[in-house]
Design a protein around this motif. Structure first.
Motif, PDB file in Angstrom:
ATOM      1  N   MET A  18       0.840  -1.178   0.000  1.00 40.23           N
ATOM      2  CA  MET A  18       0.000   0.000   0.000  1.00 40.23           C
ATOM      3  C   MET A  18       0.886   1.243   0.000  1.00 40.23           C
ATOM      4  SD  MET A  18      -2.750   0.825   2.804  1.00 40.23           S
ATOM      5  CE  MET A  18      -3.538   2.255   3.155  1.00 40.23           C
ATOM      6  N   GLN A  19       0.570   2.167  -0.823  1.00 32.25           N
ATOM      7  CA  GLN A  19       1.348   3.392  -0.900  1.00 32.25           C
ATOM      8  C   GLN A  19       0.592   4.534  -0.241  1.00 32.25           C
ATOM      9  OE1 GLN A  19       2.149   3.896  -5.082  1.00 32.25           O
ATOM     10  NE2 GLN A  19       4.066   2.783  -4.894  1.00 32.25           N
ATOM     11  N   LYS A  20       1.354   5.491   0.278  1.00 31.61           N
ATOM     12  CA  LYS A  20       0.806   6.700   0.887  1.00 31.61           C
ATOM     13  C   LYS A  20       1.337   7.892   0.121  1.00 31.61           C
ATOM     14  CE  LYS A  20      -1.350   5.270   4.611  1.00 31.61           C
ATOM     15  NZ  LYS A  20      -2.696   5.658   4.947  1.00 31.61           N
ATOM     16  N   LYS A  21       0.544   8.918   0.015  1.00 33.83           N
ATOM     17  CA  LYS A  21       0.967  10.143  -0.651  1.00 33.83           C
ATOM     18  C   LYS A  21       1.605  11.060   0.387  1.00 33.83           C
ATOM     19  CE  LYS A  21      -0.580  13.732  -3.744  1.00 33.83           C
ATOM     20  NZ  LYS A  21      -1.645  14.189  -4.621  1.00 33.83           N
ATOM     21  N   LEU A  22       2.726  11.668   0.012  1.00 38.46           N
ATOM     22  CA  LEU A  22       3.468  12.548   0.895  1.00 38.46           C
ATOM     23  C   LEU A  22       3.794  13.825   0.136  1.00 38.46           C
ATOM     24  CD1 LEU A  22       5.226  13.018   3.494  1.00 38.46           C
ATOM     25  CD2 LEU A  22       7.070  11.896   2.245  1.00 38.46           C
ATOM     26  N   THR A  23       3.537  14.947   0.754  1.00 41.43           N
ATOM     27  CA  THR A  23       3.882  16.224   0.125  1.00 41.43           C
ATOM     28  C   THR A  23       5.128  16.755   0.813  1.00 41.43           C
ATOM     29  OG1 THR A  23       1.560  16.689  -0.308  1.00 41.43           O
ATOM     30  CG2 THR A  23       3.075  18.556  -0.380  1.00 41.43           C
ATOM     31  N   ILE A  24       6.163  17.037   0.035  1.00 42.72           N
ATOM     32  CA  ILE A  24       7.388  17.601   0.583  1.00 42.72           C
ATOM     33  C   ILE A  24       7.714  18.891  -0.153  1.00 42.72           C
ATOM     34  CG2 ILE A  24       8.307  15.363   1.303  1.00 42.72           C
ATOM     35  CD1 ILE A  24      10.179  15.517  -1.131  1.00 42.72           C
ATOM     36  N   THR A  25       8.486  19.720   0.484  1.00 39.05           N
ATOM     37  CA  THR A  25       8.907  20.972  -0.131  1.00 39.05           C
ATOM     38  C   THR A  25      10.410  20.937  -0.294  1.00 39.05           C
ATOM     39  OG1 THR A  25       7.096  22.114   1.000  1.00 39.05           O
ATOM     40  CG2 THR A  25       8.866  23.476   0.116  1.00 39.05           C
ATOM     41  N   ILE A  26      10.879  21.194  -1.511  1.00 35.21           N
ATOM     42  CA  ILE A  26      12.313  21.225  -1.778  1.00 35.21           C
ATOM     43  C   ILE A  26      12.636  22.455  -2.615  1.00 35.21           C
ATOM     44  CG2 ILE A  26      12.641  18.724  -1.608  1.00 35.21           C
ATOM     45  CD1 ILE A  26      12.657  18.600  -4.642  1.00 35.21           C
ATOM     46  N   ASP A  27      13.883  22.792  -2.622  1.00 31.42           N
ATOM     47  CA  ASP A  27      14.356  23.932  -3.384  1.00 31.42           C
ATOM     48  C   ASP A  27      14.072  23.727  -4.878  1.00 31.42           C
ATOM     49  OD1 ASP A  27      16.281  26.410  -3.305  1.00 31.42           O
ATOM     50  OD2 ASP A  27      17.006  25.128  -4.945  1.00 31.42           O
ATOM     51  N   GLU A  28      13.775  24.795  -5.552  1.00 29.81           N
ATOM     52  CA  GLU A  28      13.453  24.745  -6.974  1.00 29.81           C
ATOM     53  C   GLU A  28      14.586  24.144  -7.808  1.00 29.81           C
ATOM     54  OE1 GLU A  28      12.179  27.994 -10.341  1.00 29.81           O
ATOM     55  OE2 GLU A  28      11.787  28.464  -8.244  1.00 29.81           O
TER      56      GLU A  28
END
Length: 76
Positions: A1-11
């Motif tokens: 089962m996969q989970k969605k993860l939102t991450i923020t990284i440099d452009e």
């Protein structure tokens, strides 16, 4: 089962990931980097499998012994 993860990284980092890894492969790439740091059971099992490979272990031991001899011959 996969989970969605939102991450923020440099452009710039994203641009590098996009260029090197590819548009639809970034999640898989990041997971492969993170997995060994959080899935200790996988690491232990991997070490068990490597230790059970007697041919590989023999080659590794020969390499280590050869390297130790090279270092002991160096002038100090």
């Amino acid at each position: 089962m996969q989970k969605k993860l939102t991450i923020t990284i440099d452009e710039e980092v994203y641009a590098g990931l996009y260029q090197v890894v590819g548009k639809r492969k970034i999640s898989r790439f990041i997971e492969s980097l993170v997995r060994p740091h959080v899935m200790y059971g996988d690491i232990r099992e991997g070490y068990r499998q490597m230790a059970a490979d007697t041919e590989r272990e023999t080659e590794a031991m020969e390499w280590m012994e050869g390297t130790a001899e090279d270092v002991s011959d160096e002038a100090r």
